[in-house]
Design an enzyme around this catalytic site. Structure first.
Site, PDB file in Angstrom:
ATOM      1  N   HIS A   1      17.175 -31.714 -63.968  1.00  0.00           N
ATOM      2  CA  HIS A   1      18.483 -31.842 -64.631  1.00  0.00           C
ATOM      3  C   HIS A   1      18.316 -32.352 -66.064  1.00  0.00           C
ATOM      4  O   HIS A   1      18.825 -33.412 -66.446  1.00  0.00           O
ATOM      5  CB  HIS A   1      19.396 -32.780 -63.832  1.00  0.00           C
ATOM      6  CG  HIS A   1      19.658 -32.319 -62.429  1.00  0.00           C
ATOM      7  ND1 HIS A   1      20.459 -31.226 -62.145  1.00  0.00           N
ATOM      8  CD2 HIS A   1      19.237 -32.789 -61.230  1.00  0.00           C
ATOM      9  CE1 HIS A   1      20.520 -31.048 -60.826  1.00  0.00           C
ATOM     10  NE2 HIS A   1      19.781 -31.974 -60.255  1.00  0.00           N
TER      11      HIS A   1
ATOM     12  N   ARG B   1      15.035 -39.992 -49.819  1.00  0.00           N
ATOM     13  CA  ARG B   1      14.403 -38.718 -49.499  1.00  0.00           C
ATOM     14  C   ARG B   1      12.917 -38.750 -49.877  1.00  0.00           C
ATOM     15  O   ARG B   1      12.457 -39.672 -50.538  1.00  0.00           O
ATOM     16  CB  ARG B   1      15.109 -37.581 -50.252  1.00  0.00           C
ATOM     17  CG  ARG B   1      16.505 -37.281 -49.752  1.00  0.00           C
ATOM     18  CD  ARG B   1      17.238 -36.286 -50.636  1.00  0.00           C
ATOM     19  NE  ARG B   1      17.607 -36.874 -51.931  1.00  0.00           N
ATOM     20  CZ  ARG B   1      18.270 -36.215 -52.881  1.00  0.00           C
ATOM     21  NH1 ARG B   1      18.607 -34.942 -52.695  1.00  0.00           N
ATOM     22  NH2 ARG B   1      18.560 -36.819 -54.016  1.00  0.00           N
TER      23      ARG B   1
ATOM     24  N   ASP C   1      25.066 -34.858 -62.182  1.00  0.00           N
ATOM     25  CA  ASP C   1      23.651 -34.603 -62.471  1.00  0.00           C
ATOM     26  C   ASP C   1      23.475 -33.783 -63.740  1.00  0.00           C
ATOM     27  O   ASP C   1      22.443 -33.869 -64.407  1.00  0.00           O
ATOM     28  CB  ASP C   1      22.988 -33.860 -61.306  1.00  0.00           C
ATOM     29  CG  ASP C   1      22.407 -34.814 -60.276  1.00  0.00           C
ATOM     30  OD1 ASP C   1      21.929 -35.890 -60.663  1.00  0.00           O
ATOM     31  OD2 ASP C   1      22.429 -34.481 -59.080  1.00  0.00           O
TER      32      ASP C   1
ATOM     33  N   LYS D   1      13.657 -36.420 -56.775  1.00  0.00           N
ATOM     34  CA  LYS D   1      14.434 -36.734 -57.980  1.00  0.00           C
ATOM     35  C   LYS D   1      13.543 -36.727 -59.217  1.00  0.00           C
ATOM     36  O   LYS D   1      12.327 -36.819 -59.142  1.00  0.00           O
ATOM     37  CB  LYS D   1      15.123 -38.091 -57.839  1.00  0.00           C
ATOM     38  CG  LYS D   1      16.280 -38.081 -56.853  1.00  0.00           C
ATOM     39  CD  LYS D   1      17.320 -37.003 -57.174  1.00  0.00           C
ATOM     40  CE  LYS D   1      18.090 -37.271 -58.447  1.00  0.00           C
ATOM     41  NZ  LYS D   1      19.077 -36.204 -58.749  1.00  0.00           N
TER      42      LYS D   1
ATOM     43  N   TYR E   1      13.573 -31.896 -58.724  1.00  0.00           N
ATOM     44  CA  TYR E   1      14.812 -31.764 -59.502  1.00  0.00           C
ATOM     45  C   TYR E   1      14.620 -32.483 -60.836  1.00  0.00           C
ATOM     46  O   TYR E   1      14.077 -33.587 -60.876  1.00  0.00           O
ATOM     47  CB  TYR E   1      15.998 -32.396 -58.761  1.00  0.00           C
ATOM     48  CG  TYR E   1      16.467 -31.606 -57.564  1.00  0.00           C
ATOM     49  CD1 TYR E   1      17.031 -30.344 -57.711  1.00  0.00           C
ATOM     50  CD2 TYR E   1      16.364 -32.132 -56.285  1.00  0.00           C
ATOM     51  CE1 TYR E   1      17.463 -29.620 -56.603  1.00  0.00           C
ATOM     52  CE2 TYR E   1      16.795 -31.423 -55.168  1.00  0.00           C
ATOM     53  CZ  TYR E   1      17.344 -30.161 -55.339  1.00  0.00           C
ATOM     54  OH  TYR E   1      17.771 -29.447 -54.249  1.00  0.00           O
TER      55      TYR E   1
ATOM     56  N   GLU F   1      16.293 -26.936 -59.567  1.00  0.00           N
ATOM     57  CA  GLU F   1      17.678 -26.473 -59.770  1.00  0.00           C
ATOM     58  C   GLU F   1      17.795 -25.198 -60.596  1.00  0.00           C
ATOM     59  O   GLU F   1      18.881 -24.616 -60.666  1.00  0.00           O
ATOM     60  CB  GLU F   1      18.542 -27.579 -60.392  1.00  0.00           C
ATOM     61  CG  GLU F   1      18.264 -27.886 -61.852  1.00  0.00           C
ATOM     62  CD  GLU F   1      17.171 -28.901 -62.058  1.00  0.00           C
ATOM     63  OE1 GLU F   1      16.995 -29.343 -63.210  1.00  0.00           O
ATOM     64  OE2 GLU F   1      16.495 -29.271 -61.066  1.00  0.00           O
TER      65      GLU F   1
END
Length: 372
Positions: free
Chosen positions: A96, A15, A270, A75, A94, A118
């Site tokens: 996490h 991505r 995740d 990511k 993101y 998120e």
């Protein structure tokens, strides 16, 4: 504002933070966008496509991190990217963080402003930037589970939908949120026998209303989880507590009593996973076996379908990227409480209560941290 889009370097992550269409929107508002060469190859977007949209193509990630005010990724930054972040720089991706103390410490030490997709919220309490990838991961979880159930990959050799005269597989889905609902839709489509387990009766009512008798809804307690997991051929973990580590709903002991050759797909990995025996894996080496049970715990499942995933993600993230660029991050965060909920780390302080609680940091209110 000067924005930067580095190429993703996590294993088999294809991505990209911004599509050419998103770049065009930003450039039309007077912003400058740097894109690392070949960053969009995974979504079939060439450097020429980005140049036509107005981006400047640069050769290395070092230049992106050195020059950009706002870094837009997909990511979480990898170890070699930590040192490139600097005070005053904004990272939007993101993260996490709750199950990842090493990354959290690195982001705190960097002095950067780190906003996590998120934990950005919507007026109804939902997580609009997580939802597109949860939809993808939920649907992919059934494909991955079906694949792992094949004997060649360690499974018991069962077809999810069965055939006339042979029963279909039993699928237990932990969590009826976006992941669970999309997994249920896909599993039903295969002809499998599907049970969705959730602790919210309202969520179960919604699933019952939308999917009807094709799915069994089960209230979440220890006894019901045990019954459904032990009966299942495929268990899908889709539990989420925003910003926090996932609860361990399936114990090691319970895994040891599951059917040999059954499969667990832990989409919650995740956030640390909702199965005690889960550990993060990659697309390069996606599975491992514990007590005869195949575990699929890839932390970036949507990266396997990068074109669908990237465009779905940009549909959700672009308005926030535009706000950060147009207003500057401080004003954008002050004006929008929902975007501000995404602020996890700022100038050496942890501003997300769930992350701070999970990792033992003091919590600083986001507005206080911003100096409002």
């Amino acid at each position: 504002m000067l924005l930067g889009v580095p190429k993703e370097i996590k294993t088999h992550e294809y991505r990209v933070g911004l599509t050419p269409s998103s770049v065009r929107e930003l450039v039309s508002r007077g912003h400058t966008v740097l894109v690392e060469s070949n960053a969009g190859m995974g979504i079939s977007a060439s450097d020429a496509d980005y140049q036509r949209a107005g981006a400047q193509i640069v050769a290395s990630p070092d230049e992106i991190f050195a020059r950009a005010d706002l870094i837009v990724k997909v990511k979480e930054p990898q170890a070699q990217e930590y040192a490139k972040l600097r005070p005053g720089q904004v990272l939007f991706t993101y993260l996490h963080l709750a199950p990842d103390p090493a990354q959290t410490r690195a982001l705190v030490d960097s002095g950067a402003t780190c906003i996590a997709y998120e934990t950005v919220t919507a007026a109804d309490g939902s997580l609009p930037l997580l939802a597109p990838m949860s939809e993808v991961a939920g649907r992919m979880s059934v494909q991955a589970g079906a694949h792992c159930l094949e004997r060649k990959y360690g499974g018991m050799g069962i077809l999810l939908g069965g055939v006339p005269g042979v029963p279909s597989a039993r699928v237990a889905i932990l969590g009826g949120g976006v992941v669970g609902f999309n997994a249920a839709q896909m599993a039903i489509g295969t002809g499998a026998q599907v049970a969705v387990i959730d602790r919210s009766v309202d969520v179960l009512r919604r699933i019952d209303r939308l999917l009807g008798a094709r799915v069994i809804t089960v209230y979440s307690n220890r006894d019901n989880i045990e019954r459904q997991v032990l009966a299942a051929d495929l268990v899908i973990g889709g539990v989420l507590i925003p910003g926090a580590a996932a609860p361990k709903l399936v114990s090691r002991d319970l895994v040891s009593r599951m059917k040999p050759g059954s499969v667990i797909v832990d989409v919650a990995i995740d956030q640390g996973g909702c199965v005690e025996t889960s550990r993060p894996t990659t697309h390069a080496d996606p599975t491992f076996v514990v007590d005869g049970v195949v575990h699929y715990c890839v932390t970036n499942m949507p990266g396997a379908v990068p074109r669908t995933s990237t465009y779905a993600l940009n549909n959700a993230t672009l308005p926030h990227v535009l706000a950060l660029a147009d207003l500057g991050y401080r004003e954008a965060l002050r004006r929008d409480a929902h975007l501000r909920a995404g602020l996890n780390v700022h100038a050496g302080k942890v501003t997300c209560r769930e992350v701070a609680s999970a990792l033992g940091y003091p919590t600083v209110d986001p507005l206080d941290a911003l100096g409002a």
